[in-house]
Scaffold this active site. Structure first.
Site, PDB file in Angstrom:
ATOM      1  N   MET A   1       3.463  -5.137  -1.135  1.00  0.00           N
ATOM      2  CA  MET A   1       4.254  -3.950  -1.472  1.00  0.00           C
ATOM      3  C   MET A   1       4.992  -3.450  -0.229  1.00  0.00           C
ATOM      4  O   MET A   1       5.458  -2.301  -0.203  1.00  0.00           O
ATOM      5  CB  MET A   1       3.357  -2.860  -2.060  1.00  0.00           C
ATOM      6  CG  MET A   1       2.685  -3.307  -3.362  1.00  0.00           C
ATOM      7  SD  MET A   1       2.215  -1.937  -4.426  1.00  0.00           S
ATOM      8  CE  MET A   1       1.070  -1.062  -3.391  1.00  0.00           C
TER       9      MET A   1
ATOM     10  N   HIS B   1      -1.149  -8.049   6.329  1.00  0.00           N
ATOM     11  CA  HIS B   1      -0.160  -8.863   5.615  1.00  0.00           C
ATOM     12  C   HIS B   1       0.235 -10.088   6.441  1.00  0.00           C
ATOM     13  O   HIS B   1       0.351 -11.208   5.919  1.00  0.00           O
ATOM     14  CB  HIS B   1       1.120  -8.064   5.353  1.00  0.00           C
ATOM     15  CG  HIS B   1       0.950  -6.824   4.532  1.00  0.00           C
ATOM     16  ND1 HIS B   1       1.099  -5.564   5.039  1.00  0.00           N
ATOM     17  CD2 HIS B   1       0.658  -6.668   3.213  1.00  0.00           C
ATOM     18  CE1 HIS B   1       0.921  -4.673   4.080  1.00  0.00           C
ATOM     19  NE2 HIS B   1       0.644  -5.316   2.959  1.00  0.00           N
TER      20      HIS B   1
ATOM     21  N   GLN C   1      -8.978 -10.149   1.110  1.00  0.00           N
ATOM     22  CA  GLN C   1     -10.314  -9.700   0.711  1.00  0.00           C
ATOM     23  C   GLN C   1     -10.403  -8.173   0.715  1.00  0.00           C
ATOM     24  O   GLN C   1     -11.230  -7.587   0.027  1.00  0.00           O
ATOM     25  CB  GLN C   1     -11.351 -10.305   1.671  1.00  0.00           C
ATOM     26  CG  GLN C   1     -12.789  -9.850   1.472  1.00  0.00           C
ATOM     27  CD  GLN C   1     -13.356 -10.225   0.120  1.00  0.00           C
ATOM     28  OE1 GLN C   1     -12.883 -11.170  -0.531  1.00  0.00           O
ATOM     29  NE2 GLN C   1     -14.364  -9.484  -0.323  1.00  0.00           N
TER      30      GLN C   1
ATOM     31  N   ASP D   1      -8.686  -6.084  -0.783  1.00  0.00           N
ATOM     32  CA  ASP D   1      -8.616  -5.652  -2.186  1.00  0.00           C
ATOM     33  C   ASP D   1      -9.463  -6.625  -3.007  1.00  0.00           C
ATOM     34  O   ASP D   1      -8.939  -7.473  -3.740  1.00  0.00           O
ATOM     35  CB  ASP D   1      -7.156  -5.622  -2.645  1.00  0.00           C
ATOM     36  CG  ASP D   1      -6.348  -4.625  -1.835  1.00  0.00           C
ATOM     37  OD1 ASP D   1      -6.453  -3.430  -2.118  1.00  0.00           O
ATOM     38  OD2 ASP D   1      -5.641  -5.038  -0.895  1.00  0.00           O
TER      39      ASP D   1
ATOM     40  N   ARG E   1      -1.497   2.585   3.534  1.00  0.00           N
ATOM     41  CA  ARG E   1      -1.841   3.991   3.266  1.00  0.00           C
ATOM     42  C   ARG E   1      -2.452   4.689   4.483  1.00  0.00           C
ATOM     43  O   ARG E   1      -2.552   5.921   4.476  1.00  0.00           O
ATOM     44  CB  ARG E   1      -2.790   4.074   2.065  1.00  0.00           C
ATOM     45  CG  ARG E   1      -2.105   3.741   0.751  1.00  0.00           C
ATOM     46  CD  ARG E   1      -2.968   4.045  -0.470  1.00  0.00           C
ATOM     47  NE  ARG E   1      -2.200   4.009  -1.703  1.00  0.00           N
ATOM     48  CZ  ARG E   1      -2.160   2.975  -2.545  1.00  0.00           C
ATOM     49  NH1 ARG E   1      -2.850   1.885  -2.299  1.00  0.00           N
ATOM     50  NH2 ARG E   1      -1.431   3.038  -3.641  1.00  0.00           N
TER      51      ARG E   1
END
Ligand code: AMP
Length: 277
Positions: A26, A33, A144, A146, A183
């Site tokens: 996202m 990432h 991992q 998530d 976040r």
């Protein structure tokens, strides 16, 4: 590096390429990432990254509108990482007028994040099925971090016989243990200082497990106690579940997932550690 916004152009660019690794994101990229991108770069002839803040995986009272975005910065990082193709479609390209299909993985989505965020995993499974259809990856890379998402995607691929190899890569953390997350940018300085308590709580459970504790509730209590010691933090849920079925355990006999979701002010963070890995 080619940056593509439409399905038709992506299909044209993909045609004729062989082995391809896809990293769905996202955006607002961080080292977590980029670890997936590096793994894909090492294992695949062509690397594609998708950047799409998927509206259907956000609940009505969640953070879709304020989710952090910085496409120019993301593209710079991906170019430097040796990515070949970026798929960054606008929402109307993914969900054109009349779009009316939902991919729902049942069972493993009833618990944990799925119980707190109704519809979240239907949004995830639908967009991932669509990305797999457009991108046609040989391998797809997920984190991992998530953990439940990884379980859901593996089940989606197995149940629908999708011709994709799902690769799950380890969680990348800050030096103080906080799992990297887009976040984390929401956190105030004070909340950021408190945030490593999540990893401390998970590590407390892992230490108890490694010392021989097999009673799952004792492990959950160990995590609750560490979180309760941090007044800025409140617990959404704490779990010790079977790592494959995500069913809560009474006794840890198989590979288990210790996981939790906490709130720090208006920010919700998740993390996990595998027990018995
Ligand atoms: P997101 O952009 O948050 O949807 O994440 C895109 C992918 O990166 C997902 O497969 C995540 O699980 C993975 N990811 C996010 N944070 C981390 C991290 N700290 N370490 C490893 N992978 C991560």
């Amino acid at each position: 590096m080619q940056v593509i916004e439409t399905v038709a152009e992506f299909r044209a660019a993909r045609a004729g390429l062989g082995d391809l690794g896809l990293v769905p994101t996202m955006g607002y990229l961080h080292e977590g990432h980029l670890s997936l991108v590096a793994r894909a770069r090492a294992e695949c002839a062509t690397v594609a990254v998708s950047i799409f803040v998927n509206p259907t995986q956000f609940g009505p009272n969640e953070d879709l509108a304020r989710y952090p975005r910085d496409l120019p910065r993301d593209l710079g990082l991906l170019e430097a990482a040796g990515v070949d193709l970026v798929f960054a479609p606008p929402p109307a390209e993914v969900y054109p007028p009349g779009f009316d299909t939902v991919v729902e993985v049942r069972g493993v989505t009833d618990v944990l994040e799925g119980a707190v965020r109704p519809g979240h995993f239907a949004g995830v499974a639908t967009v991932v099925a669509k990305l797999f259809s457009v991108v046609q990856p040989t391998r797809a890379y997920f984190g991992q971090k998530d953990a439940q998402q990884s379980v859901v995607i593996k089940k989606l691929v197995r149940d629908l016989n999708l011709p994709v190899e799902v690769v799950i890569a380890p969680t990348v953390r800050e030096a103080d243990g906080l799992a990297l997350s887009s976040r984390n940018s929401y956190l105030t300085r004070e909340q950021r200082a408190a945030a490593p308590q999540i990893h401390r709580a998970l590590s407390a459970a892992k230490a108890r497990f490694e010392a021989g504790e097999r009673n799952a509730e004792a492990l959950r209590d160990a995590m609750r106690a560490v979180i309760a010691a941090q007044p800025l933090m409140s617990l959404d849920y704490v779990s010790v579940a079977d790592a494959d079925t995500l069913r809560e355990l009474a006794v840890v006999e198989t590979r288990a997932l210790a996981s939790m979701a906490v709130r720090l002010g208006t920010t919700r963070l998740i993390d996990n550690l595998v027990l018995g890995a």
